[in-house]
Enzyme design. Structure first.
Site, mmCIF file in Angstrom:
data_model
loop_
_atom_site.group_PDB
_atom_site.id
_atom_site.type_symbol
_atom_site.label_atom_id
_atom_site.label_comp_id
_atom_site.label_asym_id
_atom_site.label_seq_id
_atom_site.Cartn_x
_atom_site.Cartn_y
_atom_site.Cartn_z
ATOM 1 C CE LYS A 117 0.951 -4.454 4.465
ATOM 2 N NZ LYS A 117 1.489 -4.359 4.746
ATOM 3 C CE LYS B 34 1.114 -2.578 -0.852
ATOM 4 N NZ LYS B 34 0.747 -1.043 -0.389
ATOM 5 N N GLY C 160 5.482 -3.525 6.385
ATOM 6 C CA GLY C 160 6.485 -2.775 5.461
ATOM 7 C C GLY C 160 6.745 -3.311 4.172
ATOM 8 C CG HIS D 192 5.997 5.892 2.471
ATOM 9 N ND1 HIS D 192 6.312 4.586 2.008
ATOM 10 C CD2 HIS D 192 5.540 6.044 3.363
ATOM 11 C CE1 HIS D 192 5.933 3.804 3.180
ATOM 12 N NE2 HIS D 192 5.213 4.113 3.835
ATOM 13 C CD GLU E 194 4.755 3.033 6.230
ATOM 14 O OE1 GLU E 194 3.762 2.870 5.226
ATOM 15 O OE2 GLU E 194 5.253 3.113 7.325
ATOM 16 N NE ARG F 162 7.653 -0.327 13.769
ATOM 17 C CZ ARG F 162 6.705 0.327 12.802
ATOM 18 N NH1 ARG F 162 6.197 -0.799 12.566
ATOM 19 N NH2 ARG F 162 7.548 0.534 11.509
HETATM 20 C C1 MV4 Z 1 3.061 1.011 -2.411
HETATM 21 C C2 MV4 Z 1 3.403 1.792 -3.303
HETATM 22 C C3 MV4 Z 1 3.362 2.439 -4.640
HETATM 23 N N1 MV4 Z 1 1.007 2.054 -5.208
HETATM 24 N N2 MV4 Z 1 1.646 0.892 -2.700
HETATM 25 C C4 MV4 Z 1 3.825 -0.020 1.220
HETATM 26 C C5 MV4 Z 1 5.242 -0.331 2.093
HETATM 27 C C6 MV4 Z 1 6.497 0.809 2.191
HETATM 28 N N3 MV4 Z 1 7.150 0.047 2.457
HETATM 29 C C7 MV4 Z 1 6.330 0.562 0.491
HETATM 30 N N4 MV4 Z 1 5.146 0.350 -0.069
HETATM 31 C C8 MV4 Z 1 4.132 1.275 -1.359
HETATM 32 N N5 MV4 Z 1 3.435 0.977 -1.457
HETATM 33 C C9 MV4 Z 1 1.041 1.353 -3.903
HETATM 34 N N6 MV4 Z 1 -0.375 0.893 -4.229
HETATM 35 C C10 MV4 Z 1 4.523 1.813 -3.512
HETATM 36 C C11 MV4 Z 1 5.641 1.777 -1.507
HETATM 37 C C12 MV4 Z 1 7.114 2.487 -1.803
HETATM 38 C C13 MV4 Z 1 7.733 1.432 -2.264
HETATM 39 C C14 MV4 Z 1 7.491 0.230 -3.200
HETATM 40 C C15 MV4 Z 1 8.629 -0.313 -3.915
HETATM 41 C C16 MV4 Z 1 10.263 0.730 -3.768
HETATM 42 C C17 MV4 Z 1 10.151 1.662 -2.724
HETATM 43 C C18 MV4 Z 1 9.359 2.252 -2.424
HETATM 44 C C19 MV4 Z 1 9.268 3.352 -0.943
HETATM 45 C C20 MV4 Z 1 8.471 3.487 -0.571
HETATM 46 C C21 MV4 Z 1 6.861 3.130 -0.673
#
Ligand code: MV4
Length: 671
Positions: free
Chosen positions: A120, A162, A168, A212, A279, A296
């Site tokens: 990342k 992260k 993911g 997202h 994404e 992918r």
């Molecule tokens: C984030 C975010 C909010 N702020 N990054 C990254 C991987 C993906 N599966 C979820 N991701 C997110 N990255 C920042 N800086 C919010 C998400 C996010 C999410 C986070 C917590 C719970 C559910 C989520 C659903 C989609 C995206």
């Protein structure tokens, strides 16, 4: 790159995606080779393929993740190319490289693009240089706690920690208070080290109430790169996507144009080829930020296919053959609306723990116009603990979002999966929720509405028990050699109606019945009573369809039985009903209090020995399923009298693992 013309492709995957790729290969006249583990010997994807090669025992690391065996299978069958599907080796640069070294075309991006996007921090740096907006954060090399703490305070809480090598969302931690920073950073570092072998962390401003949004891109080997519009994937639980749709209800045409053009910029920055997904996180303010590139084909690609009319696997194969993209950007149109729901073998009422068992009944609704089911299972499929619990995806499209939503919900109501607990009702509740109906949801949707999404109507317990009672009555009548009109369990006792004892929803029900003479029955259970004629009844157990009119309302139930368990489903609910023993089992004095497996899994570690004294809460056994660990604990004090399992044993829910002689008289349950 010289153009090729594949005649045979090996699909290095299983389940629904393996079948999906094979269907396109077959349509293109390309032979297919399946690979399978011992657990999948009779799986649908093996039978559908033209050839199939056994590559090892059930555990993924010994089969679907075994690079040498997969390449050997391709060489032995003369497959010129390998399609990895998603998951498993699909983003493994070493695998892609090994294919090319063996002279086999890997149908996917170049290893270099995978490596660049695999970390990342590297991905953020590359995209930032390319002018792609990244979330305000820190991705530096200095990983000392002091620097991370200072940078977190400079970014401003809440921050997201992260794992740089994660993907993911695995290993993500949100920190809202300064006092949590130190523990969260150290825990995230340990988890990243353990899960990915790399403890490098990056920090990002956490965008609350975000959405997202991801953009599908496709690049060929002639410099062409197009986008196929966006997909909204905000409905996730623990970073597992559950419902996806396109177009996103959150995007205006201008925002869509900005997002898709930015995705192209991101693809160009890494000279992306084949199918990939960029994404983004969209803030309520309308600002959006890059989070990662998935190198992918993704699970949710069918929603894009349904509104563009394109076959993404066909496009992937043609790109891998060296052909120039058959479509230009102006050819790509969004027609209508498509929504996908993922059907998982899991129990939403039990922490979404993975579920196992035999699919006694599997019946997909007919794929009519606008409804598609990509399933990897069939009736009698054994659902085990070794693989991802995704059973199928149901995708619906329509001219508008309301039509697509209605079709998908109706399709789920008519999907029959009996024998293994699934999230079907959870999906129906989510799709019918006002926030999803309005399109105003965000990433917090599941967490905020979980209770109502997993709610079960307890009043339906007695209804399902009654249906089983009627089912048994009719079966016993039909099978009775003589006096078929005399109901089963008939007792010549004018003061007390005959009854059947059943259990469901953790409750016991004694359903008493009285034949009304016209083929119907008067049913009673406590203060619940109904007049219930069976309007129609498939006498053969195989069909398992019971249409029951209870108090004038006719409903259809699907029913499957295995030993003393009955698996039922109506259009809106499902239950497992167990027949109680006619006479309670004598509670033998020597019977131990035991600790039972709460979920299907494999024994990872035994933490106690015979003779050991344990207190309430002491850990006894660690189980693992689908990469999730679950610690089984004693619920009261006692002495370990027997340990009935050893590491590596596969256990089913309810299996006794440890027998404990309770010191107190109170019973010991499982976890
Ligand atoms: C984030 C975010 C909010 N702020 N990054 C990254 C991987 C993906 N599966 C979820 N991701 C997110 N990255 C920042 N800086 C919010 C998400 C996010 C999410 C986070 C917590 C719970 C559910 C989520 C659903 C989609 C995206």
């Amino acid at each position: 790159m010289t153009e090729r013309h594949f005649k045979k492709i090996l699909i290095a995957n299983r389940g629904e995606i393996a079948l999906r790729v094979m269907r396109t290969c077959r349509a293109m006249g390309i032979s297919t080779v399946a690979v399978y583990s011992a657990a999948d010997a009779r799986a649908p994807h093996v039978r559908f393929a033209d050839e199939a090669v056994h590559i090892g025992p059930a555990p993924s690391k010994d089969s679907y993740l075994n690079i040498e065996r997969i390449i050997d299978a391709a060489q032995r069958t003369g497959a010129e190319a390998i399609h990895p599907g998603y998951g498993f080796l699909s983003e493994n640069a070493d695998f892609a490289q090994a294919c090319e070294a063996a002279g086999i075309t890997f149908i996917g991006p170049a290893p270099d693009a995978m490596r660049k996007m695999g970390l990342k921090s590297t991905a953020r740096q590359i995209m930032s240089v390319a002018g792609v907006p990244v979330v305000p954060g820190y991705d530096g090399e200095d990983q000392s706690f002091e620097v991370l703490r200072e940078r977190a305070k400079a970014i401003g809480l809440p921050v997201l920690i992260k794992a740089s090598a994660g993907g993911g969302g695995k290993g993500m931690r949100v920190v809202r208070y300064e006092r949590e920073l130190e523990d969260s950073i150290e825990a995230a570092r340990r988890e990243a080290e353990k899960a990915f072998g790399d403890g490098t962390l990056l920090l990002e401003k956490y965008i609350d109430c975000a959405r997202h949004i991801e953009v599908q891109i496709l690049g060929d080997h002639h410099g062409n790169l197009v986008h196929l519009f966006e997909r909204e994937c905000s409905i996730q639980r623990r970073h597992q996507k559950i419902i996806e749709e396109t177009p996103s209800p959150a995007l205006s045409p201008e925002l869509r144009k900005q997002l898709c053009e930015t995705a192209i910029t991101a693809g160009r920055a890494i000279e992306y080829t084949n199918a990939g997904t960029v994404e983004f996180i969209l803030a309520p303010s309308g600002e959006f930020y890059f989070i990662e590139v998935n190198t992918r084909l993704q699970v949710e690609h069918p929603v894009t296919e349904m509104i563009t009319g394109l076959d993404l696997v066909r496009l992937q194969i043609e790109i891998a053959e060296g052909k120039p993209l058959a479509i230009a950007q102006e050819d790509v149109k969004q027609n209508g609306h498509a929504i996908e729901a993922r059907l998982y073998a899991e129990d939403p009422s039990n922490g979404f723990l993975p579920a196992t068992g035999t699919l006694h009944e599997w019946d997909e609704p007919a794929s009519n116009d606008g409804l598609r089911v990509d399933a990897g299972v069939e009736a009698s499929t054994e659902i085990g603990i070794h693989y991802d619990p995704l059973l199928a995806k149901m995708i619906a499209c329509g001219l508008d979002r309301e039509t697509a939503l209605r079709k998908l919900t109706y399709g789920l109501r008519n999907l029959v999966a009996l024998g293994v607990q699934t999230n079907r009702e959870f999906l129906i509740h989510a799709l019918e929720h006002a926030e999803l109906q309005s399109g105003s949801y965000h990433t917090g949707f599941i967490e905020e509405h979980l209770d109502e999404l997993i709610a079960k109507d307890a009043d339906e317990d007695v209804l399902f028990a009654s249906v089983v009672a009627l089912y048994l009555l009719k079966l016993s009548q039909a099978e009775a050699a003589v006096l078929p009109h005399v109901p089963a369990n008939y007792r010549n006792n004018p003061f007390r109606d005959p009854s059947i004892k059943l259990q469901t929803g953790g409750e016991a029900f004694e359903i008493s019945y009285r034949a009304a003479g016209d083929g119907s029955f008067a049913l009673k259970c406590g203060d619940w009573q109904a007049s219930a004629p069976l309007v129609s009844f498939e006498l053969s157990r195989e069909l398992g369809t019971v249409r029951v009119a209870i108090d004038g309302v006719q409903r259809m139930f699907r029913i499957a039985e295995a030993s003393d368990q009955f698996f039922l489903q109506s259009q809106s609910s499902s239950r497992v009903v167990t027949r109680s023993p006619r006479y309670p089992r004598a509670h033998s004095a020597s019977e131990h209090e035991s600790a039972y497996a709460p979920m299907p899994g494999q024994v990872l570690k035994i933490l106690v020995v015979v003779g050991q004294q344990v207190s309430a809460g002491d850990a006894l056994v660690i189980l693992e399923a689908m990469k999730m660990e679950q610690t089984l604990r004693a619920s009261t004090a006692g002495v370990v009298e027997a340990v009935l399992v050893k590491p590596g044993d596969v256990v089913a829910p309810g299996d006794t693992l440890v027998e404990i002689a309770a010191i107190s008289s109170s019973p010991i349950a499982g976890v």
